[in-house]
Write an enzyme that holds these catalytic residues in place. Structure first.
Site, PDB file in Angstrom:
ATOM      1  CD  GLU A 124      59.172  23.834  16.955  1.00 46.97           C
ATOM      2  OE1 GLU A 124      58.844  23.579  15.803  1.00 46.97           O
ATOM      3  OE2 GLU A 124      58.655  24.751  17.622  1.00 46.97           O
ATOM      4  N   GLY A 182      67.868  25.522  36.033  1.00 52.58           N
ATOM      5  CA  GLY A 182      68.338  25.482  34.641  1.00 52.58           C
ATOM      6  C   GLY A 182      67.443  26.244  33.681  1.00 52.58           C
ATOM      7  CD  GLU A 185      69.074  32.319  27.990  1.00 51.62           C
ATOM      8  OE1 GLU A 185      70.020  32.174  27.217  1.00 51.62           O
ATOM      9  OE2 GLU A 185      68.123  31.515  28.040  1.00 51.62           O
ATOM     10  CG  ASP A 196      65.178  34.427  26.366  1.00 57.07           C
ATOM     11  OD1 ASP A 196      66.060  33.743  25.818  1.00 57.07           O
ATOM     12  OD2 ASP A 196      64.030  33.995  26.598  1.00 57.07           O
ATOM     13  CE  LYS A 200      63.092  32.140  24.301  1.00 57.26           C
ATOM     14  NZ  LYS A 200      62.847  31.861  25.724  1.00 57.26           N
TER      15      LYS A 200
HETATM   16  N1  HSE Z   1      66.150  31.493  29.715  1.00 59.54           N
HETATM   17  C1  HSE Z   1      65.137  31.017  28.826  1.00 59.54           C
HETATM   18  C2  HSE Z   1      63.792  31.112  29.529  1.00 59.54           C
HETATM   19  C3  HSE Z   1      65.448  29.618  28.427  1.00 59.54           C
HETATM   20  O1  HSE Z   1      63.782  31.276  30.757  1.00 59.54           O
HETATM   21  O2  HSE Z   1      62.769  31.033  28.884  1.00 59.54           O
HETATM   22  C4  HSE Z   1      64.557  29.075  27.334  1.00 59.54           C
HETATM   23  O3  HSE Z   1      64.687  29.806  26.155  1.00 59.54           O
END
Ligand code: HSE
Length: 404
Positions: A124, A182, A185, A196, A200
């Site tokens: 999830e 945080g 990546e 990224d 997804k």
């Molecule tokens: N680096 C990703 C973002 C982390 O900024 O969405 C979450 O998947």
């Protein structure tokens, strides 16, 4: 009580441990006796952490402990996460992860291994951070014919674009802030080059079709070429620039891609700012449906992992099924997608490019905000047509315009 282990004590892994501690009461409402983190696997030591004594360095210590029923994999990347996940599933230990790179790469295979060994592979948190998205899509929208999924699914880039637009901030400064918070990546290229977000949407497209839509087959463009000037011109016309990922039904397949788009104030996606993510489904019965929440960060993402750990613990000894086969599903050709385009060109080139594109039906957006450049938007045409008509032209900027 169900015993668990955490693989990788980084941003999300430490969030998972903190949530299981702070929200132990909530967890115990569904898992009698609660979920206890017995081990934390990491190559580092954490002498200052209250959980430091749980740290181990040898995965076999965890896999050979028959009490362990659930693992959270928050290591990120393909290896050793793949090998460790496979080993755990083969032991009948459920694995819950936020690792979208691994889910996109080996999701179908790992789900198959989980099925064979009466345990679960749940992810999830891999799409949309803290937003409950995959389970609602699989459980509540299964009866729908979903004709499009449009997502803002990268928190880092949405944060960057929002700060650049609202504070005229520099790209590099805002990226550093996103890293400190945080969100980004380990290698932020994956965020800003849209890898990224591409992974997804590949995961969502795979879940939608039940087959494997591969990230490597997608058209993917990042945000590194977006300038404050483009954001200002777009703003004058009631648009914001958003990195969208798209999966839309083309009749004979799904078009799946990720690229920056101008999003108008009439769209609910316009109001999705900062680290927030959203995914807008269009179903043939339910119509538009948008899920919205924090797309990155320690506690929101950790919360989604913990939700899966609770599900896995409740279903210990059985498989929570997710339909996703290894059969590869190629996306529809990108050249056939129909879009409208925002273009910024040198003033000297504008008339020639405009007439090649649309015989004068382009709308002029040139203003003082555009500085030395001419800006205009085209009518709708296929990507193939657009590429052919602008081949060899010195385009300074091309951004697609999102239309519902
Ligand atoms: N680096 C990703 C973002 C982390 O900024 O969405 C979450 O998947």
């Amino acid at each position: 009580m169900v015993q668990a282990a955490v693989f990788g004590f980084g941003t999300v892994g430490s969030g998972v441990v903190e949530i299981l501690d702070k929200n132990a009461g909530q967890v115990a409402r569904r898992v009698p006796g609660g979920l206890n983190v017995k081990y934390i696997l990491d190559i580092r030591e954490f002498p200052d952490s209250p959980y430091g004594e749980k740290v181990v360095h040898d995965i076999d210590q965890i896999l050979n402990d028959p009490e362990i029923k659930v693992v959270c994999e928050t290591m990120g990347g393909k290896e050793p996460a793949y090998t460790f996940t496979k080993k755990a599933l083969e032991k009948g230990i459920s694995v819950c992860t936020s690792n979208k790179e691994l889910v996109e790469y080996k999701g179908a295979e790992l789900l198959g291994i989980a099925r064979e060994h009466n345990c679960s592979y749940l992810f999830e948190a891999a799409v949309g951070g803290g937003i409950p998205l995959i389970m609602p899509m699989l459980n509540c929208l299964e009866q729908e014919k979903i004709t499009s999924i449009t997502g803002i699914l990268n928190g880092t880039t949405n944060y960057i674009l929002t700060r650049m637009e609202q504070e005229n901030a520099e790209f590099g400064d805002v990226l550093r802030q996103a890293q400190e918070l945080g969100y980004a990546e380990r290698n932020p290229q994956a965020d800003v080059e849209a890898h990224d977000t591409g992974r997804k949407i590949a995961i969502l497209a795979s879940l939608l079709t039940g087959k494997s839509v591969r990230f490597d087959d997608l058209h993917v463009e990042g945000i590194t070429k977006i300038t404050p000037l483009d954001l200002a011109v777009a703003g004058q016309h009631g648009f914001r620039v958003k990195l969208l990922c798209v999966c839309k039904d083309m009749g004979d397949g799904q078009a799946v891609y990720a690229a920056p788009h101008l999003v108008g104030s009439d769209s609910p996606l316009y109001a999705v700012n900062d680290v927030f993510n959203a995914v807008l489904f269009h179903g043939n019965m339910v119509d538009d449906l948008m899920l919205y929440g924090r797309g990155a960060g320690k506690l929101p993402t950790g919360s989604a992992v913990v939700a899966d750990m609770v599900t896995a613990a409740v279903h210990a000894g059985e498989n929570v099924p997710i339909r996703w086969s290894g059969e590869v599903e190629k996306p529809a050709p990108f050249e056939e997608c129909v879009n409208e385009f925002y273009l910024r060109v040198d003033k000297a080139d504008a008339d020639r490019i405009k007439s090649a594109l649309a015989d004068g039906i382009c709308e002029d957006w040139t203003s003082d905000a555009a500085g030395e450049d001419a800006v205009f938007v085209t009518g709708a045409m296929t990507e193939g047509e657009f590429a052919a008509k602008t081949a060899g032209e010195p385009l300074k900027q091309v951004i697609r315009i999102y239309r519902k």
